[in-house]
Each structure stands twice: as structure tokens, then as C-alpha cells.
Enzyme design. Structure first.
Site, PDB file in Angstrom:
ATOM      1  N   GLU A  64      54.452  57.157  49.975  1.00 24.87           N
ATOM      2  CA  GLU A  64      53.536  58.052  50.305  1.00 24.87           C
ATOM      3  C   GLU A  64      53.350  58.227  51.621  1.00 24.87           C
ATOM      4  OE1 GLU A  64      49.411  58.753  49.982  1.00 24.87           O
ATOM      5  OE2 GLU A  64      48.793  57.826  48.119  1.00 24.87           O
ATOM      6  N   LYS A 206      40.284  54.828  41.227  1.00 25.64           N
ATOM      7  CA  LYS A 206      38.946  54.034  42.063  1.00 25.64           C
ATOM      8  C   LYS A 206      38.187  54.790  40.734  1.00 25.64           C
ATOM      9  CE  LYS A 206      40.495  52.813  46.244  1.00 25.64           C
ATOM     10  NZ  LYS A 206      41.659  53.115  47.179  1.00 25.64           N
TER      11      LYS A 206
END
Ligand SMILES: O=c1[nH]cc([C@@H]2O[C@H](COP(=O)(O)O)[C@@H](O)[C@H]2O)c(=O)[nH]1
Length: 364
Positions: A64, A206
Site C-alpha cells: 500500500e 495500534k
């Protein structure tokens, strides 16, 4: 005697014929896929290298670009982009970096194009492109307003699927944001995994996100979620990017890359259309202690709330705050994790190509 030889020859010959026909039809189907995209499609360009690699069933790994346009600053992002591509190559794969350059979606960048995209990081006209943003940026591009865009996991999956790529490796997955039960701030990465048949290998998500709800949401979406055990016994935690322990058990534990490839193959063979997510924990030597990173994240989340940063600006804002507070240590860990995910993703793709090849030889 002559009869036996003849019959053996004819079996051999028909096998050869079938396998040739099989190969041709497979190639034809990949060609067909590309013919929709390449020459005649003004919106999406697949590089020659990626096209040929797919045609010959080589292990292609999608990468990406939001990580470059909205994650790492220039020129660190250029170095990372080229490093990730070489990690794919040294592990036996073909990299397919995916993003939008001058208003056209690219599957596979040349070195010069990659520099052009990464050098535009941080500019307001360089967009973060998820599924919803693709028609906008490509439509404007066609009309002559040629913007650049870093594609998120969701945006990259949309384009990788169109090209026929099955494996995608990256840093961290978007998720349900804290307070998402009220704000409904849920990354489109999760719905994309629910609807697109592709395996994503990343370092979990995260912990400024709500990991428990993220896993619930992935379950609702029918996404197969596993975490590599890396030699640990029993069930393991779903990793929280900078740290191996998130306090949330992973739904499944994956032994190694070959096992992951077999699961992908089964998904394809059974024609189950949703995606797969394989979490790869951060290498132990880079793992930041959970308590330490938790405190830093809590402060960054408070800062984001105070600044009113929400939606697609939320992740880049928080990442930036964490980078400042850790004096860049978070970036070093981030880079090490992405590199390890990409190496692992490539190994999965290599195993998958081999399994697919064996399957093809045996079943035509
Ligand atoms: O640790 C990270 N998480 C997520 C991202 C990027 O952010 C996107 C998710 O953004 P959002 O939550 O706006 O969907 C991911 O797909 C990825 O491209 C990133 O760079 N680093």
C-alpha cells in the site's frame, strides 16, 4: 509390448495436452482480467512486470501507499518504498506497489514513479484514498485534475483484486476507533476485508484503536483472523503493532507461512468470498513494553480529541503525536515491523504459488 508403449505414450500425451490446455485457459482468464483494466482502461494501469508475473502465476505481493503519503515523511518514505520492494524480491516475490499517481490508479510503480509519489507526501493535494475516494480521485484525474493518492488497506485491496492479486503485506490495520460505538468511526479496512477475497498480512492494529471491538467487527464481517505463533505454545494475543501483547486473544493461531498459504488456498478452493487477516507480531527485539506505549498512546488520543481531529485525519494525527513523544523511536519500530511483515507476506505468497502450481498440475 508395442501396445503398452503406445498406451503409455498416449497417457503421457493426453496429460501434456490437458496441462497445456489448462495453462492456456488459466492464462486466458488472467488476460481477460487484465484486458478490462490495462490498455483500454483510463483509470487503472497495471505494470508490465506485474501483469506478466500474474500470467505466469508468480508470487505477487501487493504493497500500500498511505504508509508513504501519510505515514513516513519524505525522503524516508522513498527509502522505505524501495526497501520494501527489494524485500519482496529477495524473498522470491514480485512487488506490486499500489496507489494513485497523477489521477490514475497504478498497480506496480517504476522507481521514478515511486519517487514522484513519495515526494508529494504531506501536500494537501496528495490524498489518502480508501474505497470511497477512488471514484473521486480517478474521475477528477480523467477530467484533467491529476491528484496523487496513497491508498489505504481498503483502497489497495480494491485495486489489487481487480488485478488478480491474492496476497498483500503492510504495517498496521485500521480498526474501530475508541468511542466508535458512538462515533461509528470504523475503518473501511474492516468492511473491505469482509467483502474482498484477499489475504492481508500486517502487525495487528495500534492500540489507540479499540482492539476488542475491532476483532468483534471482523468476526461479524466473516473475516478469518489468525496470528502467527512464532514458536509460542497455545493461543496467542492479537498483536498491537508496537507490542506483541494486546490483552486480546487472537481468534486463531497460525503455525507458519505454509499453514497460512494452505488456509488461503482453501478459501479460494471453497470459493468463500471474504478476506483473511494474518497478524504478524513485531520482532521481539523491537517490541516496546505494553505499559510504556499505552501511556504514550493515551496522551496522543487526548491530544487528538482536544484538536478535534476525527475521521480519516485521526490516524495520521495520532501517529504524528506518538512520533514526537517517543523522539522517533516509534518510527524505528514501525519500520522494522513493516519490513518483517513484508518478508513474511512474501513467504506466504511463495508457498501459495507453489501450492497452486501443485494443485494445477494434479487437477489440471
Ligand atoms: O499503523 C497504521 N495504521 C494504519 C495506517 C493506514 O491508515 C489506514 C486506515 O485509515 P482509516 O482508519 O482512516 O481507515 C490503513 O489502511 C493504513 O493505510 C498506517 O499507515 N499505519
Amino acid at each position: 509390448m508395442a501396445e503398452r508403449v503406445l498406451s503409455k505414450l498416449s497417457i503421457k500425451y493426453s496429460r501434456f495436452l490437458w496441462s497445456t490446455l489448462g495453462n492456456l485457459s488459466k492464462r486466458a482468464s488472467v488476460r481477460q482480467l487484465h484486458s478490462k483494466l490495462s490498455d483500454n482502461n483510463p483509470y487503472i494501469k497495471v505494470s508490465k512486470e506485474v501483469k506478466e508475473a500474474l500470467l505466469y502465476r508468480q508470487p505477487v505481493v501487493a504493497l500500500e501507499t498511505t504508509i508513504y503519503t501519510h505515514g513516513f515523511p519524505y525522503p524516508d518514505n522513498t527509502a522505505l518504498a524501495s526497501r520494501l520492494e527489494s524485500i519482496v524480491r529477495t524473498n522470491g516475490g514480485i512487488p506490486a506497489t499500489i496507489g494513485v499517481l497523477n489521477g490514475v490508479a497504478r498497480v506496480g510503480f517504476s522507481a521514478e514513479e515511486l519517487i514522484e509519489l513519495t515526494a508529494s507526501a504531506g501536500r494537501p493535494e496528495t490524498r489518502k484514498v480508501s474505497r470511497r475516494d477512488l471514484p473521486y480521485i480517478l474521475g477528477l484525474g480523467y477530467a484533467g485534475r491529476r491528484l496523487n493518492g496513497g491508498t489505504t488497506i481498503a483502497g489497495t485491496m480494491v485495486l489489487a483484486r481487480l488485478a488478480g492479486i491474492k496476497v498483500f503485506a503492510t504495517g498496521g490495520l485500521g480498526g474501530v476507533h475508541r468511542g466508535g460505538e458512538n462515533s461509528m468511526d470504523v475503518s473501511a479496512d474492516l468492511t473491505e476485508l469482509g467483502r474482498t477475497n484477499m489475504a492481508v498480512i500486517a502487525g495487528g492494529c495500534k492500540s489507540f484503536l479499540d482492539i476488542r471491538r475491532t476483532l468483534e467487527y471482523l468476526e461479524t464481517q466473516g473475516v478469518t483472523v489468525g496470528t502467527f505463533s512464532d514458536g509460542r505454545e497455545g493461543r496467542v494475543d492479537f498483536p498491537a503493532f508496537w507490542t506483541r501483547d494486546s490483552g486480546n486473544l487472537s481468534p486463531l493461531t497460525i503455525k507458519d507461512e505454509e499453514e497460512a498459504a494452505n488456509i488461503i488456498r482453501a478459501q479460494q478452493g471453497a470459493q468463500i468470498s471474504s478476506g483473511l487477516f494474518f497478524a504478524s507480531p513485531i520482532p521481539a527485539e523491537y517490541s516496546i513494553a505494553k505499559e510504556k506505549i499505552d501511556a504514550i498512546i493515551a496522551q496522543a488520543v487526548r491530544d487528538a480529541e482536544e484538536s478535534g481531529s476525527t475521521g480519516s485525519d485521526n490516524t495520521p494525527f495520532i501517529l504524528n503525536r506518538i512520533r514526537e513523544t517517543t523522539d522517533g523511536a516509534s518510527v524505528v519500530a514501525n519500520r522494522a515491523l513493516v519490513e518483517s511483515n513484508v518478508a513474511r507476506g512474501t513467504k506466504v505468497a511463495v508457498h501459495l504459488a507453489k501450492i497452486n502450481d501443485d494443485h494445477f498440475k494434479n487437477n489440471g
